[in-house]
Design an enzyme around this catalytic site. Structure first.
Site, PDB file in Angstrom:
ATOM      1  CG  HIS A  71     -75.222 -14.995 -37.353  1.00 27.82           C
ATOM      2  ND1 HIS A  71     -75.386 -13.664 -37.053  1.00 27.82           N
ATOM      3  CD2 HIS A  71     -74.373 -15.027 -38.410  1.00 27.82           C
ATOM      4  CE1 HIS A  71     -74.666 -12.922 -37.880  1.00 27.82           C
ATOM      5  NE2 HIS A  71     -74.047 -13.721 -38.722  1.00 27.82           N
ATOM      6  CG  ASP A 188     -73.304 -10.469 -41.094  1.00 26.36           C
ATOM      7  OD1 ASP A 188     -73.579 -11.642 -40.798  1.00 26.36           O
ATOM      8  OD2 ASP A 188     -72.259  -9.897 -40.750  1.00 26.36           O
ATOM      9  CD  GLU A 222     -71.153 -14.937 -37.064  1.00 24.98           C
ATOM     10  OE1 GLU A 222     -70.190 -15.137 -37.834  1.00 24.98           O
ATOM     11  OE2 GLU A 222     -71.602 -13.787 -36.838  1.00 24.98           O
ATOM     12  CD  GLU A 223     -72.354 -10.310 -36.356  1.00 26.05           C
ATOM     13  OE1 GLU A 223     -71.100 -10.190 -36.350  1.00 26.05           O
ATOM     14  OE2 GLU A 223     -73.038 -10.164 -37.378  1.00 26.05           O
ATOM     15  CG  ASP A 242     -72.847 -15.367 -41.863  1.00 25.05           C
ATOM     16  OD1 ASP A 242     -73.324 -14.243 -42.076  1.00 25.05           O
ATOM     17  OD2 ASP A 242     -72.318 -15.678 -40.792  1.00 25.05           O
ATOM     18  CG  HIS A 322     -69.816  -6.058 -39.477  1.00 21.87           C
ATOM     19  ND1 HIS A 322     -68.980  -6.452 -38.450  1.00 21.87           N
ATOM     20  CD2 HIS A 322     -70.520  -7.163 -39.821  1.00 21.87           C
ATOM     21  CE1 HIS A 322     -69.169  -7.736 -38.195  1.00 21.87           C
ATOM     22  NE2 HIS A 322     -70.107  -8.187 -39.026  1.00 21.87           N
TER      23      HIS A 322
END
Length: 346
Positions: A71, A188, A222-223, A242, A322
């Site tokens: 992603h 990510d 995706e997030e 990922d 994150h």
């Protein structure tokens, strides 16, 4: 395949992707960059209605189609409202660790394409003024964006063209160290995306093809939980590329490719996971097998969308996901190599 220059190429592609703002739903520039790389390598591409990118790779044998996805969308913020003093209140896009955003530089992008710099702050930002400057909760109700504009009222900010619904893009602060670490927000999953784009380039340059017809999917939601729904029905397998998790009782490091046996959506396909482990063992890759209790991927979305597909998940080990993330060139390279082995590129 020859991977002698691959790690440098991955880092170059990752840096290029990280240089494009792309919070979920605002990914056009990052998708255009990925599409340009794929088309320059000679591949046919298409754009799903939902957004994102599909790259079509003919295989040596017809009859089966496999898919790999990564992603391109990232975490971010969006203007929720403009306060009377001209500060911006925001809502999260995806799940950023908000305390890690305190003090970060950002850019507000209006619908007209204007860009304004700012800083994400606590509502108690000054130690000389607020007794709770260190202890105040860092969440959506207690943080704001300070604009770098002489605008001290809601009306003055609106006159700039800023409005609710405008995206707030966070500075990724990308750095590659001499010791081989890639430090940045949004590894990510721009790290995984860079692995797939680099593999496309290497396949063209070395004139190799996968065993089966392959689709490389670059998803853009995706997030926020629905990126993998673009998976076409002809795919019989999906390898999600990922990030690998690091910490607690997990064994993965930033130098390894992580093979996920199970995440919050349940176990991945046993046969596929076993095959990936055997491929990694056979090639003497540095890898780990782990279980991610607080993780979900585009593969889970494809399942929930009703796709009849086997699926597995791999990715480079990424520390502090994150937040201020970090991986290593070796973890990225091991991930690319496992993707090439999975495709049986010859």
């Amino acid at each position: 395949m020859n991977f002698s220059t691959a790690s440098d190429r991955i880092l170059q592609n990752a840096a290029a992707l990280l240089g494009q703002d792309s919070p979920s739903g605002f990914t056009r520039d990052a998708v255009a960059l990925a599409e340009g790389i794929a088309q320059s390598a000679g591949y046919e591409t298409s754009r799903p209605n939902r957004g994102g990118l599909m790259v079509h790779i003919p295989g040596r044998e017809a009859g089966t189609t496999v898919a790999l996805c990564a992603h391109i969308d990232t975490l971010g913020l969006m203007v929720r409202s403009i306060a009377e003093d001209g500060s911006l209140r925001f809502t999260k896009v995806g799940g950023p660790v908000l305390p890690s955003l305190d003090g970060e530089y950002c850019t507000v992008v209006t619908r007209a394409g204007k860009r304004f710099s700012g800083t994400v702050l606590s509502l108690s930002p000054a130690a000389h003024v607020f007794p709770d400057s260190a202890s105040r909760v860092r969440d959506e109700e207690n943080m704001y964006v300070r604009l770098d504009e002489v605008a001290h009222t809601k009306e003055e900010v609106r006159a700039l063209g800023i409005a609710p619904g405008d995206y707030i893009c966070i500075d990724p602060k990308t750095v590659v160290t001499e010791s081989g670490f890639l430090k940045s927000r949004f590894i990510d999953d721009k790290g995984g995306s860079a692995c797939l784009l680099t593999l496309l380039e290497l396949m063209t340059e070395q004139k190799v093809r996968p065993k089966h017809d392959a689709l490389f999917l670059f998803t853009v939601y995706e997030e926020v939980g629905h990126g993998g729904a673009i998976l076409p029905p002809e795919a019989s397998e999906l390898l999600a590329v990922d990030m690998g998790c690091i910490g607690a009782d997990l064994t993965c490091t930033e130098q390894q490719v992580s093979i996920c046996a199970k995440d919050s959506a349940g176990p991945y396909d046993y046969e596929m996971v076993s095959r990936l482990i055997a491929l990694a063992d056979g090639a003497k890759l540095d890898y780990a097998v782990d279980v991610y209790p607080y993780y979900s991927s585009d593969a889970a979305v494809a399942w929930k969308a009703g796709r009849d597909v086997r699926a597995a998940l791999i990715g480079p080990g990424v520390h502090a996901s994150h937040g201020m993330e970090r991986t290593h060139r070796d973890g990225l390279l091991n991930t690319l190599k496992l993707c090439a082995l999975y495709l049986d590129c010859q």
